[in-house]
Design an enzyme around this catalytic site. Structure first.
Site, PDB file in Angstrom:
ATOM      1  N   TYR A 163      34.836 -10.790  14.187  1.00  0.00           N
ATOM      2  CA  TYR A 163      35.868  -9.763  14.329  1.00  0.00           C
ATOM      3  C   TYR A 163      35.705  -8.683  13.263  1.00  0.00           C
ATOM      4  O   TYR A 163      35.729  -7.481  13.556  1.00  0.00           O
ATOM      5  CB  TYR A 163      37.252 -10.402  14.226  1.00  0.00           C
ATOM      6  CG  TYR A 163      38.385  -9.412  14.117  1.00  0.00           C
ATOM      7  CD1 TYR A 163      38.832  -8.708  15.238  1.00  0.00           C
ATOM      8  CD2 TYR A 163      39.022  -9.178  12.895  1.00  0.00           C
ATOM      9  CE1 TYR A 163      39.870  -7.796  15.132  1.00  0.00           C
ATOM     10  CE2 TYR A 163      40.063  -8.270  12.790  1.00  0.00           C
ATOM     11  CZ  TYR A 163      40.480  -7.579  13.908  1.00  0.00           C
ATOM     12  OH  TYR A 163      41.505  -6.668  13.801  1.00  0.00           O
ATOM     13  N   LYS A 189      34.814  -4.703  13.784  1.00  0.00           N
ATOM     14  CA  LYS A 189      35.662  -3.642  13.260  1.00  0.00           C
ATOM     15  C   LYS A 189      34.907  -2.742  12.283  1.00  0.00           C
ATOM     16  O   LYS A 189      35.205  -1.547  12.162  1.00  0.00           O
ATOM     17  CB  LYS A 189      36.904  -4.245  12.588  1.00  0.00           C
ATOM     18  CG  LYS A 189      37.985  -4.703  13.550  1.00  0.00           C
ATOM     19  CD  LYS A 189      38.645  -3.529  14.259  1.00  0.00           C
ATOM     20  CE  LYS A 189      39.886  -3.947  15.019  1.00  0.00           C
ATOM     21  NZ  LYS A 189      40.543  -2.798  15.695  1.00  0.00           N
ATOM     22  N   GLU A 228      40.076  -7.080   7.314  1.00  0.00           N
ATOM     23  CA  GLU A 228      38.975  -8.033   7.470  1.00  0.00           C
ATOM     24  C   GLU A 228      37.610  -7.383   7.242  1.00  0.00           C
ATOM     25  O   GLU A 228      36.586  -8.067   7.222  1.00  0.00           O
ATOM     26  CB  GLU A 228      39.017  -8.667   8.858  1.00  0.00           C
ATOM     27  CG  GLU A 228      40.213  -9.573   9.102  1.00  0.00           C
ATOM     28  CD  GLU A 228      40.149 -10.890   8.328  1.00  0.00           C
ATOM     29  OE1 GLU A 228      39.032 -11.350   8.037  1.00  0.00           O
ATOM     30  OE2 GLU A 228      41.218 -11.446   8.031  1.00  0.00           O
ATOM     31  N   THR A 275      40.931  -2.655   9.907  1.00  0.00           N
ATOM     32  CA  THR A 275      41.508  -3.917   9.435  1.00  0.00           C
ATOM     33  C   THR A 275      41.054  -4.281   8.030  1.00  0.00           C
ATOM     34  O   THR A 275      39.959  -3.901   7.596  1.00  0.00           O
ATOM     35  CB  THR A 275      41.110  -5.056  10.396  1.00  0.00           C
ATOM     36  OG1 THR A 275      41.490  -6.322   9.840  1.00  0.00           O
ATOM     37  CG2 THR A 275      39.609  -5.091  10.614  1.00  0.00           C
TER      38      THR A 275
END
Length: 354
Positions: free
Chosen positions: A157, A161, A133, A131
């Site tokens: 999150y 990841k 992010e 991701t």
């Protein structure tokens, strides 16, 4: 012999599109879904058949939080390709349930890789859904993030990841796994979860067109994201596992759009005139029809994250070149697909009530 693919997160946006794509390619597709007291297969119901009938699509109960279930499914299926798409994928929610997010989104990846190692699935290819992010807010001089950009996540999150990203690289280097990361920037579709901001917006306007008078509450209107279409990104995920050697790729459009601009694009498609008034928490949006002005959007600070990321833009040059892919959808296509789908959905609900 047909190729077998195993997809975690099969009931999600990407999982459902990927299942469709692989079935058209002639794969036998297996999916892992969590046991639940309610049905959560609406995105794949159109391709799922009763297990008594002949099919190339199969579902298995399993959980990324449970090693035994992962080992059992992998041992039963022995797939040629694994697409690990399963996760607690809502960034905002990860601040509320950080432990669960880490357990599933982070350690879940390790459980799949360890199951592969334990079962000696040396020829199985592994794809990890990563991701944007991962990056945080410090792009390079080109003002975009690529495969070599510094990674400083700003959410539970993102941290989960990040662990998945590096554990995938470690198993590739330590054990010779064909294991790849696809660093996917925001990608949307009519199948996007209803709590994600783009889907909230398109659902709101679909209901509005059909007569609703409710007000839409949003958070950071200035947040800029690199929004692509899930159908493009799913095809590129498949292409990643078709390369001669495993590698990691940024999948993005290379263009950014703010939340406010996404709203404007929806209004443009629906031929609605919108004006914005005020700033910060006091900003509001109105629909103007002649001399009439109607409030439609207000800001609610509860939709701000504890740590905001204002800007995320990817550099997909490596992926587009090496995967020999040209994006088929732009933002206008995405907005049209999502609004048209939501209009159809709410028209159906209205008819069912009547």
């Amino acid at each position: 012999m047909k190729k077998k693919a195993l997809i975690t997160g099969i009931t999600g946006q990407d999982g459902s599109y990927l299942a469709e794509f692989l079935l058209k390619k002639g794969y036998v597709v297996h999916g892992i879904k969590r046991k639940s007291s309610t049905f959560n297969t609406n995105r794949i119901d159109h391709i799922y058949k009763d297990f008594h009938t002949k099919s190339n699509f199969f579902l298995h109960y399993g959980d990324l939080a449970d090693s035994n279930s992962i080992v059992n499914v992998l041992n039963k299926v022995k797939p040629h390709e694994i697409y690990n798409l399963g996760a607690q994928s809502h960034v905002g929610h990860s601040f509320e349930i950080p432990e669960y997010t880490s357990e599933v989104t982070g350690l879940g990846t390790l459980r799949v890789l360890e199951a592969m190692r334990f079962l000696n699935l040396k020829k199985t290819k592994f794809y990890q859904a990563s991701t944007s992010e991962l990056f945080g807010e410090k792009p390079n001089k080109a003002n975009s993030f690529d495969e070599n950009s510094l990674m400083i996540p700003k959410s539970p999150y993102g941290v989960s990841k990040l662990y998945s990203y590096f554990i995938t690289k470690i198993y590739r280097e330590a054990y010779g796994f064909y294991a790849c990361n696809g660093i996917l920037f925001n990608h949307e579709s009519p199948r996007r979860g209803e709590t994600f901001v783009t889907r909230k917006i398109t659902m709101f306007f679909a209901k509005r067109i059909l007569g609703s008078k409710e007000i839409l509450y949003l958070g950071n209107l200035n947040a800029k994201r690199d929004w692509g279409h899930a159908k493009d990104y799913v095809e590129m995920q498949w292409k990643i596992l078709q390369q001669l050697r495993p590698d990691d790729y940024v999948i993005a459009t290379g263009k950014t759009t703010s939340v406010r601009e996404f709203v404007n694009e929806c209004c443009k498609y629906l031929k609605l005139k919108i004006i914005w008034v005020g700033s910060g928490l006091n900003e509001k949006a109105y629909i103007v029809n002649g001399k009439k002005k109607e409030l439609i959007i207000k800001i609610d600070k509860k939709y701000y994250r504890p740590l905001e990321i204002d800007y995320l833009k990817g550099n997909p040059k490596k992926a587009l070149r090496k995967l020999k892919y040209k994006l088929k959808h732009d933002l206008k296509d995405l907005v049209r697909d999502m609004i048209d789908s939501d209009l159809k959905l709410y028209k159906k609900k209205i008819n069912e009530k009547n």
